[in-house]
Enzyme design. Structure first.
Site, short mmCIF file in Angstrom:
data_model
loop_
_atom_site.label_atom_id
_atom_site.label_comp_id
_atom_site.label_asym_id
_atom_site.label_seq_id
_atom_site.Cartn_x
_atom_site.Cartn_y
_atom_site.Cartn_z
N CYS A 268 0.83 -1.21 0.00
CA CYS A 268 0.00 0.00 0.00
C CYS A 268 0.86 1.26 0.00
CB CYS A 268 -0.87 0.03 1.24
SG CYS A 268 -1.87 -1.43 1.45
N ARG B 79 5.29 0.01 -6.05
CA ARG B 79 5.25 -0.79 -4.83
C ARG B 79 4.30 -1.97 -4.96
NH1 ARG B 79 6.79 2.37 -0.05
NH2 ARG B 79 5.38 1.10 1.17
N TRP C 149 -2.94 -2.67 -1.46
CA TRP C 149 -2.53 -4.04 -1.80
C TRP C 149 -3.31 -4.92 -0.84
CZ3 TRP C 149 0.26 -8.05 0.69
CH2 TRP C 149 0.81 -9.01 -0.17
N ASN D 68 -2.03 1.95 5.81
CA ASN D 68 -1.16 0.84 5.39
C ASN D 68 -0.91 -0.02 6.62
OD1 ASN D 68 -0.94 2.23 3.04
ND2 ASN D 68 1.25 2.69 3.22
N GLY D 69 -0.76 -1.32 6.44
CA GLY D 69 -0.49 -2.20 7.57
C GLY D 69 -1.67 -3.09 7.87
N GLU E 209 18.29 -17.47 -7.27
CA GLU E 209 17.91 -16.11 -7.64
C GLU E 209 17.42 -16.06 -9.09
OE1 GLU E 209 17.21 -13.51 -6.20
OE2 GLU E 209 17.46 -11.88 -7.63
N LYS F 44 13.70 -14.81 -10.16
CA LYS F 44 13.45 -13.71 -11.12
C LYS F 44 12.44 -14.16 -12.16
CE LYS F 44 14.50 -10.95 -9.47
NZ LYS F 44 15.12 -11.00 -8.20
N GLU G 204 8.86 -14.57 -10.65
CA GLU G 204 8.22 -13.31 -10.26
C GLU G 204 7.59 -12.57 -11.42
OE1 GLU G 204 11.68 -11.38 -8.26
OE2 GLU G 204 10.17 -10.88 -6.77
N HIS H 130 19.05 -36.47 -7.09
CA HIS H 130 18.31 -36.95 -5.91
C HIS H 130 16.82 -36.67 -6.04
CE1 HIS H 130 21.98 -38.01 -3.85
NE2 HIS H 130 22.48 -36.82 -4.17
N LYS I 184 6.68 -4.31 -3.79
CA LYS I 184 8.11 -4.02 -3.73
C LYS I 184 8.64 -4.15 -2.30
CE LYS I 184 12.10 -2.77 -5.20
NZ LYS I 184 12.86 -3.89 -5.81
C1 AGP Z 1 12.93 -9.72 -5.13
O1 AGP Z 1 12.89 -9.73 -6.52
C2 AGP Z 1 11.65 -9.73 -4.48
N1 AGP Z 1 10.72 -8.82 -4.99
C3 AGP Z 1 11.60 -10.01 -3.00
O2 AGP Z 1 11.94 -11.35 -2.85
C4 AGP Z 1 12.47 -9.14 -2.06
O3 AGP Z 1 13.82 -9.41 -2.28
C5 AGP Z 1 12.08 -9.44 -0.60
O4 AGP Z 1 10.75 -9.09 -0.41
C6 AGP Z 1 12.97 -8.73 0.39
O5 AGP Z 1 12.88 -7.34 0.25
P1 AGP Z 1 13.93 -6.38 0.95
O6 AGP Z 1 15.25 -6.65 0.35
O7 AGP Z 1 13.42 -5.01 0.65
O8 AGP Z 1 13.90 -6.69 2.41
#
Ligand code: AGP
Length: 610
Positions: free
Chosen positions: A2, A27, A74, A100-101, A483, A487, A490, A506, A605
């Site tokens: 949010c 965000r 959100w 927010n929250g 990673e 990517k 996501e 395995h 984000k």
């Molecule tokens: C990364 O591409 C993600 N969007 C997500 O995993 C992110 O790295 C995670 O939420 C941690 O965020 P931060 O580094 O702001 O703590």
């Protein structure tokens, strides 16, 4: 997650709020709304979907007001729809609030409010706040006092802003666990959950701390705690520029941020290497370095991509500093009553510095007496402020939801910290100097990899319709496999798994057939021969193979379907290079699938809720 933006001053707030919301779109959100006071009457417009849709809806309404608040939601409690979007209003629409929250005890509060005759228009937890405030105002309190009293009764997290039509010259805002910043201007003031929303108007800001309630008028700002204690706040100057948060000619923020990496890595290194002594100088750790090198154990705690950089950090620190190192998901660490003592140093790695799980883990570790250290990108963020000491990554604002440049900068900072500790322990000056020299060469090597963009795009074209991918790497490149898979998941919504290459036999090998592409991260290092055997195993089963290999590795072309050749560096720094083609591959596949690369579905984000 949010977003909040608010304005009070002499100008028409509507374009300021809409532009602020647009700055917050990165965000991640699913609905948007705006609330203003026009002729001292409240006017709220909100909808499911994009800010541009909200903008279209208000275009013909001739809105003009010099006080207002706006929100991107959100969804947590209740589906994304108009009713659940913010602002929420009380029964006569005299009060409206954005939040927010999460209000964790909202069910109990809602029951009590229903018993008092309040009617609810949404399924959200946030709506209880507006009715609680209404109740306190009815009992004779002013807006700020009513917000304080309401917040004394809630459990959970909040960044909120409220306007009340009978007190039309003020915005009241409060924060706990969800960032909120007040922007100060001339005869105008702002409120935002993220400075990017107000950067076009002011660089003078005040960060609210947990439990603080701010009273903002067009030419004044003051703050109290929720227990009514006056607080003096410090004004900070923002160094971020508007250009830094623009796309700079690229079609997406993600591509811009991938392409920026030679520069962001340079920024992470700049001024920190003392080449003659083969060591580094990290201003943020000066006061704690003596104690850090004596620690019996290091723990790295983070979420998502930052957790992956922590895994690389574990390999670095154990190889060079010989200090036992563990990496933990912050969400697990915070709830499992971890065994932590003053003999431990715990690094909290976070791009945003606001991730709720990482912040909660930090508070738990601090309470247990560990030395808590931050590796954050966002200057002045909660994690940066609450740790004992730390190092900024200096990657600049990262807007794309999929983290790219923040990851490589975290790896650089972890390498610098490793070098700092290792030199205080067993690493010789010569070896330290070699390592530092290799680090200084990384930006130009990234530049060379980025020149492969067209080739990687062609590979993406071939694989864009695959529905599963396996990413495989060993040692330092196992976290890179994780990673790379993250990517792709996501932003392209393709199922992908990362594994240590040797683990393939395995279990995951059962998945291999001609429809399952496997991406091997296969630089020439001590496990190269082993990884070639793993490649043979996939080939024997008809799997399609893409390899990330070194420039001088001609032999690998006989084994794989596609290869992406990158420069060599020392083992510990290799992940900074091997991850770049994987970022580009994920990016191009998602673009070719016509997806929203910068704001992938369901993702935020900065994850400021549990
Ligand atoms: C990364 O591409 C993600 N969007 C997500 O995993 C992110 O790295 C995670 O939420 C941690 O965020 P931060 O580094 O702001 O703590």
């Amino acid at each position: 997650m949010c977003g909040i933006v608010g304005y009070i001053g002499d100008k028409n707030c509507v374009p300021i709020l809409i532009n602020g919301l647009k700055r917050l779109e990165y965000r991640g959100y699913d609905s948007a709304g705006i609330g203003i006071l026009q002729d001292k009457k409240s006017l709220v417009v909100k909808n499911k979907g994009k800010v541009s849709f909200l903008e279209d809806r208000i275009e013909n309404l001739s809105l003009n007001s010099n006080i207002g608040i706006a929100h991107t939601r959100w969804a947590t409690h209740g589906i994304p729809n108009e009713q659940n979007a913010h602002p929420h209003t009380n029964h006569d629409h005299s009060i409206f609030i954005i939040h927010n929250g999460i209000i964790e005890n909202y069910a109990v509060i809602k029951k009590s409010l229903l018993n008092q005759g309040y009617k609810f228009n949404s399924e959200t937890d946030s709506e209880v706040l507006v009715h609680m405030i209404d109740g306190f105002i009815k009992n004779g309190n002013d807006l700020q006092k009513s917000v304080q009293l309401a917040l004394n009764e809630v459990e959970g997290t909040y960044g909120l802003a409220v306007i009340y039509s009978n007190e039309p010259d003020k915005i009241v805002a409060a924060r706990k666990g969800s960032p909120l910043v007040v922007g100060l201007g001339d005869n105008e003031n702002f409120i935002a959950s993220d400075v990017s929303a107000i950067l076009a108007h002011t660089k003078q800001v005040v960060y609210l701390e947990d439990g603080e309630v701010a009273l903002i008028t067009k030419n004044s700002f003051s703050a109290k705690t929720i227990y009514d204690k006056e607080i003096q706040k410090e004004v900070h100057e923002i160094t971020m520029t508007l250009e830094e948060i623009d796309k700079g000619g690229y079609p997406h923020f993600m591509l811009k941020e991938i392409m920026e990496q030679p520069e962001t890595v340079r920024n992470s290194i700049r001024g920190r290497i003392v080449l003659d002594h083969g060591t580094v100088k990290l201003g943020g750790l000066i006061d704690v370095v003596d104690s850090l090198v004596e620690k019996k154990r290091i723990i790295i705690t983070a979420c998502g991509t930052s957790w992956h950089s922590g895994l690389v950090g574990e390999y670095m620190i154990e190889q060079f500093c010989r200090i036992p190192t563990e990496v933990e998901y912050a969400s697990e660490f915070r709830y499992r009553n971890p065994i932590v003592s003053k003999d431990d140093a715990i690094f909290f790695v976070s791009q945003s510095g606001e991730t709720a799980d990482t912040l909660a883990a930090l508070r738990e570790a601090k309470m247990k007496g560990a030395l808590v250290l931050g590796i954050c990108n966002v200057v002045g963020s909660s994690i940066a402020r609450e740790t004992n000491a730390g190092v900024y990554t200096h990657a600049g604002p990262e807007i794309g939801v999929a983290s790219t440049k923040a990851f490589t900068s975290q790896l650089v900072v972890l390498a610098l910290i490793t070098l700092l500790i290792a030199r205080r322990k067993n690493l010789s000056q010569v070896d330290g100097k070699n390592l530092a020299e290799e680090l200084l060469k990384i930006p130009e090597k990234i530049e060379a990899i980025l020149k492969l963009n067209d080739k990687i795009e062609q590979i993406a074209e071939k694989f864009k319709d695959s529905s599963n991918f396996l990413y495989l790497g060993r040692g330092y490149n196992f976290p890179v496999a994780l990673e790379g898979a993250l990517k792709l998941k996501e932003i392209s919504y393709i199922h992908a798994e990362g594994y240590p290459a040797a683990e393939m036999k395995h279990g995951p090998i059962a998945l291999i057939d001609e429809n399952m592409p496997a991406i091997f991260i296969a630089p020439k290092d001590s496990t190269y021969d082993k990884i070639i055997s793993n490649i043979q195993e996939v080939k024997a089963r008809g799997g399609k193979i893409i390899a990330i290999a070194n420039e001088d590795d001609d032999d690998i072309d006989n084994l794989v379907d596609f290869s992406i050749k990158i420069p060599q560096t020392i083992r510990m720094l290799m992940p900074i290079l091997t991850v770049i083609p994987l970022q580009l591959l994920a990016y191009h596949i998602a673009v070719k699938k016509g997806l929203n690369v910068d704001q992938p579905r369901n993702l935020a984000k900065s994850v400021t809720v549990e």
